[in-house]
Design a protein around this motif. Structure first.
Motif, PDB file in Angstrom:
ATOM      1  N   UNK A   1       0.824  -1.214   0.000  1.00 26.75           N
ATOM      2  CA  UNK A   1       0.000   0.000   0.000  1.00 26.75           C
ATOM      3  C   UNK A   1       0.854   1.259   0.000  1.00 26.75           C
ATOM      4  N   UNK A   2       1.967   1.190   0.729  1.00 32.11           N
ATOM      5  CA  UNK A   2       2.893   2.336   0.763  1.00 32.11           C
ATOM      6  C   UNK A   2       3.521   2.544  -0.614  1.00 32.11           C
ATOM      7  N   UNK A   3       4.074   1.460  -1.207  1.00 27.04           N
ATOM      8  CA  UNK A   3       4.731   1.613  -2.514  1.00 27.04           C
ATOM      9  C   UNK A   3       3.752   2.110  -3.577  1.00 27.04           C
ATOM     10  N   UNK A   4       2.545   1.560  -3.570  1.00 21.62           N
ATOM     11  CA  UNK A   4       1.542   1.988  -4.552  1.00 21.62           C
ATOM     12  C   UNK A   4       1.217   3.470  -4.343  1.00 21.62           C
ATOM     13  N   UNK A   5       0.987   3.835  -3.076  1.00 24.92           N
ATOM     14  CA  UNK A   5       0.617   5.214  -2.765  1.00 24.92           C
ATOM     15  C   UNK A   5       1.701   6.215  -3.142  1.00 24.92           C
ATOM     16  N   UNK A   6       2.939   5.907  -2.758  1.00 26.50           N
ATOM     17  CA  UNK A   6       4.039   6.830  -3.058  1.00 26.50           C
ATOM     18  C   UNK A   6       4.206   6.980  -4.572  1.00 26.50           C
TER      19      UNK A   6
ATOM     20  N   UNK B   1       6.754   9.821  11.923  1.00 20.55           N
ATOM     21  CA  UNK B   1       7.478  10.338  10.748  1.00 20.55           C
ATOM     22  C   UNK B   1       7.130   9.544   9.480  1.00 20.55           C
ATOM     23  N   UNK B   2       6.797   8.261   9.653  1.00 20.99           N
ATOM     24  CA  UNK B   2       6.367   7.481   8.483  1.00 20.99           C
ATOM     25  C   UNK B   2       4.980   7.924   8.030  1.00 20.99           C
ATOM     26  N   UNK B   3       4.105   8.185   9.018  1.00 23.24           N
ATOM     27  CA  UNK B   3       2.756   8.686   8.660  1.00 23.24           C
ATOM     28  C   UNK B   3       2.874  10.025   7.930  1.00 23.24           C
ATOM     29  N   UNK B   4       3.831  10.832   8.381  1.00 19.31           N
ATOM     30  CA  UNK B   4       4.026  12.142   7.755  1.00 19.31           C
ATOM     31  C   UNK B   4       4.431  12.009   6.284  1.00 19.31           C
ATOM     32  N   UNK B   5       5.162  10.947   5.965  1.00 18.43           N
ATOM     33  CA  UNK B   5       5.573  10.754   4.566  1.00 18.43           C
ATOM     34  C   UNK B   5       4.351  10.600   3.648  1.00 18.43           C
TER      35      UNK B   5
ATOM     36  N   UNK C   1       1.218  11.960   4.343  1.00 21.37           N
ATOM     37  CA  UNK C   1       0.477  13.227   4.258  1.00 21.37           C
ATOM     38  C   UNK C   1       1.254  14.271   3.449  1.00 21.37           C
ATOM     39  N   UNK C   2       2.586  14.233   3.537  1.00 19.36           N
ATOM     40  CA  UNK C   2       3.389  15.141   2.704  1.00 19.36           C
ATOM     41  C   UNK C   2       3.117  14.915   1.214  1.00 19.36           C
ATOM     42  N   UNK C   3       2.739  13.705   0.862  1.00 20.94           N
ATOM     43  CA  UNK C   3       2.429  13.362  -0.542  1.00 20.94           C
ATOM     44  C   UNK C   3       0.940  13.515  -0.851  1.00 20.94           C
ATOM     45  N   UNK C   4       0.224  14.191   0.058  1.00 21.64           N
ATOM     46  CA  UNK C   4      -1.224  14.390  -0.129  1.00 21.64           C
ATOM     47  C   UNK C   4      -1.985  13.086  -0.249  1.00 21.64           C
ATOM     48  N   UNK C   5      -1.499  12.065   0.453  1.00 17.95           N
ATOM     49  CA  UNK C   5      -2.230  10.798   0.470  1.00 17.95           C
ATOM     50  C   UNK C   5      -3.123  10.802   1.710  1.00 17.95           C
ATOM     51  N   UNK C   6      -4.408  10.603   1.479  1.00 15.86           N
ATOM     52  CA  UNK C   6      -5.386  10.571   2.562  1.00 15.86           C
ATOM     53  C   UNK C   6      -5.149   9.313   3.392  1.00 15.86           C
TER      54      UNK C   6
END
Lengths: 310, 310
Positions: B30-35, B57-61, B63-68
């Motif tokens: 989910x992380x790789x797809x989202x990023x 800090x991982x959660x922030x990564x 939101x910084x990418x505008x991922x809900x």
């Protein structure tokens, strides 16, 4: 019309694959290269050797394709080179069952007078000294010399192989051979090292995974056509080389851009070769089928990402 | 802007490769797809679950990418899914050293209200029942549903996997998985059989050998970018899927022609992912680098055979 000089074995092959088994059929790198190149507008000659057991009907297949066989020596009382192999289930690997060099053991290639100024020379897989001998007989420097070779010569004639590699413009090897020759696993690094050995252009064949063309920092890739059935990979690499060299000789253009087209044509020709045992498909192939398949290669690879999405 | 709903694991990974070894780092499909999808103009959400040990800090990564991440559940007292693996020398195979499902074991995905009408749904590799649950929560039929899965589910949840396969438009699997799912060695035949199971579009990923897209009788191929060094293949398939889904969602066009572009973008994104351990390269990647590399993909694959040669 440009001249294409081809040197390579003309042989008997006997092939076993998961799909069946042949008797002694026509084989040899020189044959596959010649038949493949005959689909292009070139004047080609095959320099090779066979024995007295080589049937006239096989010789006729060359002349019907306008391939000059004046330098295809028929040794009186000699026997033709014979190779037999068995493919594994995935067709990606094979065992050699028999290798009888016969007349090929003492082969001294003689380039015909009227081909000593050939624009393109295609050195099919043979002992590097035989390949060098062909180059030494050229009276006019060819516009392009293409070398095909294999791991066998890396194992047993590496210094001679390096000599011929120095003198060619294009080399074609498969991925494992590129790695063996350079000690580099990455094909990008391997291609860079091979270029340092001499050839400006390096073609790395990956079988069903396509082929890469390297020149300086430029890379081009041609996929293999995805096929429902691959029947027999014998000769696919030679057929690829024949399409490549034939197209280059026809088009008289040795730019990187044009070599892209040559790689596509090589892949195109090879895609037919694997559809039947030995050269059967190549023998019955028409120019129209080749052009139809070129459209398939276009559809397979060409895309158009609009600028507004960038 | 179109909405892209992503479901997939968010995890800790620990990776060993011939090039080194990481501690616990950010991982998960989910992380790789989202990023990867965040490089396209889409509004995306990741539905997933982590434990209380998952750092801010991982959660922030995300939101910084505008991922809900309103549907990225943080389970009090729970531990985050952990996977550890060791790659072999050629990077084409790996051993799983540790799999701790932790909070993922009881994951009940909840699609956020404002994503129940998402135009594109990307079902990352998870239990097929989790994937089905996401589809069941959609109130508006998505324009395109993309499914990624793996051999693990073919081994232990095949009936459920077949259910979700029936309901998707695009499936992405690797070559071995396509063969396992269909019993067909030829990828052309395998893709045809998978289309009979439901998905109109079949993407077969071949790792360093590129990816094939099938639709009816049409085939498109995107090579992997030849790289000097491949560092860590973890997440490359997910990053490919994220680029594919992100591009489709951005362009609002589900034609075969546009999916060709999506496959190229997927390959483009994946080519970065493998350059560093885990998501490191994706985290520091810029849009400019992506566009530059798109030019490399063009140079690598586009050719122009003039008509006079035909």
């Amino acid at each position: 019309m440009n001249k294409l000089l081809i040197v390579g074995s003309v042989a008997f092959d006997a092939i076993e694959s998961p799909f069946g088994k042949t008797g002694k059929i026509l084989g040899g790198a020189g044959m596959y290269i010649g038949f493949s190149a005959s689909f292009f507008k070139v004047k080609s000659a095959v320099v090779s050797v066979v024995g007295e057991d080589f049937p006239q009907e096989y010789l006729d297949l060359f002349t019907e394709r306008n391939i000059d066989i004046s330098a295809l020596e028929v040794v009186k009382g000699g026997k033709t080179f014979f190779w037999s192999g068995r493919y594994h289930n995935d067709l990606n690997s094979r065992d050699t069952l028999v290798t009888e060099l016969n007349t090929l053991a003492d082969f001294k290639p003689v380039v015909p007078e009227n081909f000593k100024d050939a624009e393109v020379v295609m050195l099919g897989n043979l002992h590097p000294l035989v390949q060098i001998s062909v180059l030494d007989q050229m009276t006019v420097k060819p516009k392009l010399v293409v070398l095909d070779t294999m791991n066998f010569w890396m194992d047993c004639a590496l210094p001679e192989l390096k000599e011929v590699i120095k003198r060619v413009d294009v080399i074609t090897v498969n991925d494992e051979e590129a790695r063996q020759l350079t000690g580099e696993y990455s094909l990008v690094k391997a291609a860079a090292k091979i270029q340092e050995m001499g050839p400006k252009f390096v073609v790395i064949k990956k079988g069903e995974h396509g082929a890469l063309l390297f020149n300086d920092k430029q890379i081009f890739f041609a996929p293999a056509l995805p096929l429902e059935e691959v029947f027999d990979p014998t000769g696919a690499g030679d057929t690829f080389a024949g399409g490549f060299a034939g197209y280059i000789a026809q088009s008289e253009n040795i730019s990187f851009e044009n070599m892209k087209n040559a790689i596509i044509y090589g892949s195109n020709m090879a895609s037919f070769c694997v559809e039947k045992f030995g050269p059967e498909r190549m023998i019955n192939l028409t120019k129209e089928e080749v052009l139809d398949r070129l459209q398939q290669f276009r559809a397979l690879t060409q895309f158009d990402i609009a600028l507004e999405n960038e």
